[in-house]
Design a protein around this motif. Structure first.
Motif, short mmCIF file in Angstrom:
data_model
loop_
_atom_site.label_atom_id
_atom_site.label_comp_id
_atom_site.label_asym_id
_atom_site.label_seq_id
_atom_site.Cartn_x
_atom_site.Cartn_y
_atom_site.Cartn_z
N CYS A 100 25.98 7.92 7.67
CA CYS A 100 27.31 8.03 8.28
C CYS A 100 27.90 9.41 8.02
N SER B 98 25.17 -1.92 9.73
CA SER B 98 26.06 -1.18 10.63
C SER B 98 27.48 -1.72 10.61
N GLY C 90 28.98 6.53 15.95
CA GLY C 90 28.87 5.13 15.53
C GLY C 90 30.17 4.37 15.61
N ILE D 205 23.44 4.85 16.01
CA ILE D 205 23.44 4.83 14.55
C ILE D 205 22.03 5.00 14.01
#
Length: 360
Positions: free
Chosen positions: A38, A144, A175, A337
């Protein structure tokens, strides 16, 4: 165990052997089966977050309980679990009210302590923070949920109270932004996605965006034109002053802006167009993850097929591959992602004493 470690801000990132974590009192150790890569992890690596060095990042995770600390009532070895990126203390008024995402004594894997870019991770306040993963939900999909998807869900559903038929502007189709597009489509809202990356916009349209716009100086005016007066709700899913301003300027009068992307005070706090906020009576809302107590409604939508976070997972990589991808996140242009499997390319898998035998 193997882990992804860096010793200095903006320094080399490498895979090395480190001591296995020990379950804290009231906590557990989880064998990590999937962990998201991330932009927030990049913020820690560059020094926008104050982390102890050397450091193991990673805050979006799913796996299997490997060991249980003292005082645990709800969990046992072998349970399939995920966790919000905010670990509430479980003792304060905020946690008691189901708002552990703003707990004053919160901890965060990958920030306040070693995170999930490793084969094992220690987690705190397990009875308050762990979430059971349904058998029908994969580890990759569950990972996720922990930051990007859950933050977008809470931001749109609980904070902005997005309604069917309302217009939503999503600035940034990474994302978080793509999660917001999917959630808005499930609600029945109408979405405009804004991003400089054509591949990300193509995916946003596939996931339910009614219109997609490449980032430009006049994009807010285009939103007003397409919506007949501006969006009801906007979100900055990037975390830059420019993205926040675009979201705010895309709103109609009395609209609601949700700030999800991190805006660290680099060089001073970022400028926000407060003249528009005041003159048009706009609401500015923050969204900081989602408490474990709020997961059941979201997971029910995932189980029903109304929400499909697995569509956002575009690739699964090893720790070695992640060591080069983490520093490159600032300029990454891939859509969807990226998920890390810490055990990938370990053949045969290294056995651990009493290791859960369940496979993903």
């Amino acid at each position: 165990m193997r882990a992804l470690v860096y010793d200095s801000y903006r320094g080399p990132v490498s895979v090395r052997d480190v001591p296995e974590p020990v379950a804290p009192a009231g906590g557990v150790v989880v064998e990590v089966r999937a962990t998201g890569l991330c932009r927030s992890d990049w913020h820690a690596w560059v020094g926008h977050e104050d982390v102890a060095l050397p450091h193991i990042g990673g805050h979006e995770l799913a796996g299997v309980v490997a060991t249980v600390g003292t005082g645990i009532e709800r969990w046992r070895v072998g349970d399939r679990v995920t966790i919000p990126f905010v670990e509430g203390c479980g003792r304060c008024d905020w946690c008691a009210s189901g708002n552990s995402q703003v707990c004053p004594e919160q901890q965060q894997p990958g920030f306040t302590h070693a995170g999930s870019f490793a084969e094992l991770v220690a987690l705190h306040g397990a009875d308050t923070n762990l979430v059971r993963i349904p058998d029908s939900v994969s580890f990759e999909a569950a990972a996720s949920l922990g930051c990007r998807f859950a933050t977008a869900y809470r931001g749109l559903v609980s904070r902005a109270r997005l309604q069917p038929g309302e217009w939503l502007t999503v600035v940034g189709a990474g994302g978080v932004g793509l999660s917001a597009v999917m959630i808005a489509a499930a609600i029945g809202a109408r979405t405009i996605a804004v991003d400089p990356n054509p591949a990300a916009l193509t995916l946003a349209r596939e996931l339910g965006a009614e219109h997609v716009l490449e980032t430009s100086d006049g994009v807010a005016d285009l939103v007003h034109e397409l919506t007949g007066g501006g969006a009801h709700v906007a979100t900055d899913a990037v975390g830059t002053p420019e993205a926040a301003a675009t979201g705010i300027h895309s709103l109609r009068r009395r609209g609601r802006h949700v700030q999800i992307g991190l805006l660290p005070p680099v060089g001073g706090h970022p400028r926000i167009p407060m003249d528009r906020v005041i003159g048009w009576e706009l609401d500015l809302l923050g969204s900081h993850g989602m408490a474990a107590a709020d997961y059941p409604d979201m997971l029910a939508l995932v189980e029903s097929g109304a929400l499909t976070p697995q569509q956002l997972v575009r690739r699964v990589v090893s720790l070695e591959e992640a060591s080069t991808l983490l520093p490159a996140l600032e300029h990454a242009r891939g859509a969807g992602i990226t998920v890390i499997d810490p055990w990938l390319r370990r053949t045969p898998r290294r056995p651990r004493p009493n290791s859960p035998s369940e496979s993903s």
